[in-house]
Every structure is written in structure tokens, then in C-alpha cells.
Design a protein around this motif. Sequence first.
Motif, PDB file in Angstrom:
ATOM      1  N   ARG A 160      58.364   9.123  18.193  1.00  0.00           N
ATOM      2  CA  ARG A 160      59.459   9.308  17.236  1.00  0.00           C
ATOM      3  C   ARG A 160      59.933  10.752  17.294  1.00  0.00           C
ATOM      4  O   ARG A 160      59.126  11.691  17.203  1.00  0.00           O
ATOM      5  N   LEU A 161      61.228  10.933  17.437  1.00  0.00           N
ATOM      6  CA  LEU A 161      61.830  12.261  17.534  1.00  0.00           C
ATOM      7  C   LEU A 161      62.855  12.439  16.418  1.00  0.00           C
ATOM      8  O   LEU A 161      63.583  11.507  16.086  1.00  0.00           O
ATOM      9  N   GLY A 162      62.922  13.637  15.874  1.00  0.00           N
ATOM     10  CA  GLY A 162      63.941  13.945  14.876  1.00  0.00           C
ATOM     11  C   GLY A 162      63.663  13.392  13.501  1.00  0.00           C
ATOM     12  O   GLY A 162      64.536  13.423  12.631  1.00  0.00           O
ATOM     13  N   HIS A 163      62.443  12.889  13.285  1.00  0.00           N
ATOM     14  CA  HIS A 163      62.137  12.281  11.991  1.00  0.00           C
ATOM     15  C   HIS A 163      61.913  13.349  10.930  1.00  0.00           C
ATOM     16  O   HIS A 163      61.210  14.330  11.152  1.00  0.00           O
ATOM     17  N   VAL A 218      68.587   5.780  11.618  1.00  0.00           N
ATOM     18  CA  VAL A 218      67.464   5.498  12.508  1.00  0.00           C
ATOM     19  C   VAL A 218      67.970   4.733  13.723  1.00  0.00           C
ATOM     20  O   VAL A 218      68.687   3.722  13.587  1.00  0.00           O
ATOM     21  N   VAL A 219      67.603   5.206  14.897  1.00  0.00           N
ATOM     22  CA  VAL A 219      67.982   4.563  16.155  1.00  0.00           C
ATOM     23  C   VAL A 219      66.707   4.138  16.871  1.00  0.00           C
ATOM     24  O   VAL A 219      65.822   4.965  17.117  1.00  0.00           O
ATOM     25  N   VAL A 220      66.593   2.858  17.200  1.00  0.00           N
ATOM     26  CA  VAL A 220      65.431   2.344  17.912  1.00  0.00           C
ATOM     27  C   VAL A 220      65.842   2.020  19.340  1.00  0.00           C
ATOM     28  O   VAL A 220      66.782   1.229  19.562  1.00  0.00           O
ATOM     29  N   LEU A 221      65.160   2.621  20.313  1.00  0.00           N
ATOM     30  CA  LEU A 221      65.485   2.457  21.723  1.00  0.00           C
ATOM     31  C   LEU A 221      64.516   1.450  22.349  1.00  0.00           C
ATOM     32  O   LEU A 221      63.300   1.622  22.275  1.00  0.00           O
ATOM     33  N   PRO A 280      65.879  12.652  23.469  1.00  0.00           N
ATOM     34  CA  PRO A 280      65.869  14.033  22.953  1.00  0.00           C
ATOM     35  C   PRO A 280      67.245  14.505  22.487  1.00  0.00           C
ATOM     36  O   PRO A 280      67.358  15.178  21.458  1.00  0.00           O
ATOM     37  N   ARG A 281      68.273  14.110  23.215  1.00  0.00           N
ATOM     38  CA  ARG A 281      69.617  14.570  22.861  1.00  0.00           C
ATOM     39  C   ARG A 281      70.122  13.898  21.594  1.00  0.00           C
ATOM     40  O   ARG A 281      70.811  14.520  20.778  1.00  0.00           O
ATOM     41  N   MET A 297      61.156   5.307  19.814  1.00  0.00           N
ATOM     42  CA  MET A 297      60.961   4.648  21.109  1.00  0.00           C
ATOM     43  C   MET A 297      59.605   3.968  21.083  1.00  0.00           C
ATOM     44  O   MET A 297      58.664   4.490  20.491  1.00  0.00           O
ATOM     45  N   TYR A 298      59.489   2.827  21.746  1.00  0.00           N
ATOM     46  CA  TYR A 298      58.179   2.189  21.837  1.00  0.00           C
ATOM     47  C   TYR A 298      58.080   1.388  23.124  1.00  0.00           C
ATOM     48  O   TYR A 298      59.093   0.977  23.701  1.00  0.00           O
ATOM     49  N   ASP A 299      56.842   1.199  23.586  1.00  0.00           N
ATOM     50  CA  ASP A 299      56.597   0.370  24.760  1.00  0.00           C
ATOM     51  C   ASP A 299      56.482  -1.087  24.326  1.00  0.00           C
ATOM     52  O   ASP A 299      55.693  -1.414  23.425  1.00  0.00           O
TER      53      ASP A 299
END
Length: 268
Positions: free
Chosen positions: A15-18, A26-29, A47-48, A58-60
Motif C-alpha cells: 500500500r502506497l500513499g495511505h 482508494v485505487v486498487v491495482l 508510485p506515481r 496492490m496485491y498478488d
Amino acid sequence: MATMRVNGIDVHVQRLGHDSGSARPVVVLIHGLLIDSLASYYFSLAPRLAEEGLDVVMYDLRGHGKTSRPPTGYRMEDFVDDLDGLLDALVIDRPVHLVGNSFGGAVAYAMAAARPERVASVIAIEAEPPARAWARNMYEGLVGEQGGLVVQQVTQWLRENPGERNARPFRAAGRVLDETALAQEIPLSALLDEDLSAIRCPVFAIFGGASKLSAQTGMLEASLPHCRTVVLPDLGHSVLVEATAQTYALVRDWLLLGQEAHALGEAR
């Protein structure tokens, strides 16, 4: 790096930017199938997007990366339950924006249909909704009459490049195919109705002009009430890799500007 127990498996999540004190969007990739993992976003969009002030998850997927690889449980319903459970585990109780690449886009569409209250919008990169055509393509790619086109490609690449340093994704894909029922179960997933009526959130679909999936644009715009499509000329299925900067700009503008436009349109 974190691992969370979700839906009976250990899910690797970044998790980035939390910022727990803010209400950032919230954006989930969601990454693609077999030779992909959250790393494809870590080195491209994530990151951007976080630098733009978004809360990025992000998650696997199950069977991929550092997430558990159970022998069974690979129908689309399982992937949706994983995502639903992950949002619970992360205590995310507001609608999220789903960005899905390839198979990840199918997961995003399925999540939007199954859990509409949890999805603010879908951005599908070189993906198709999990309806009848998708199931047929999944069968031809993973099973087929001679093992499936995708399976054949992975097997051939491993045979021809046994010592390549860059073989790790293909070796991981080989393990998934050898150790799980993924190839057999995905084509048996519950499917969306052909009219896609279960998807009610805004959708932004990005395609490569040289990809056969770009033929969906008319169908998507006709079936979905709030849909925008973009076709990037001369690009194939690997849009995220082939045109990272352009894809990022499109995704960023949709997330930061497109939602304001949708809100104004609905208010009118």
C-alpha cells in the motif's frame, strides 16, 4: 511488504500513499494472469499515483507472486471473494477505483457486478468482462484441445530458455499450472449476463489498436451507461508495458479529473 489472511489464504499486499487520517480516493491495482504479479504496477503506475495523492493498494492474486498457492479455488468467484475480503482486512469501507490489467480487468468487472456498493469505477486495461466470449477465450488459452495456447507458450519458452535470468515469471507460471487447478477452473467461472447490466459504475476501457480485444469498444459503449473507451494505435496486448507513460496519463486523468465530470453529469 505485508501479508494478510484473507478468504483462507495469505495475500501479499503493498500500500502506497495511505494516510489513516485522510479520505483520499482508494485505487486498487489488479495484475494479469500467470506471468504477472503486483510488481508490474510497482514499477509503473503505483508510485506515481501515490505521488498524486491517491491511496494505492496492490496485491498478488491467489496463486501468484507471494500470495498463497492453494491447489484449487480459481474460479472468478474466488478472486472476487479475495478482493472483497482484502478490502475488509484493510478496513476500507468506502467505494474504491479498480484498475485491472488483462485478467485483472476481468476481476475488476466481476467485482463491480458482484459488489457494486464497493466499486466507484473500473479502469480496464486490455481486458474484457467475464461473459461468454471471455470464458471461451480463457478455455482456448488455458485448456484447448492440446493444452491451451497460453500454456503451450509458457511451456515452450521454459524449454527454450532454461538458463535465462529473466525466466522467473515463466517458471512461476509453470509452477501455478503444475500445482493448481487454475487452468481447468477459470473457464468454469460464473459469468456475467451478455448485456452487462450488473455493471453500473463508470468504466474506462483502454485497448491496444493491434489487439483483438479492441473490437469490444462498440459493445462496451452500447452496453454500459457510463463508459469511455480509448484505443492506442499500433499497440498489442501489453499496453501497460509498451506505453507505460501514456497509460499512466490516461489512468491519472480518469481518476483525478474524470470522476468530477461524472459527478457533474449525474447532477444534471
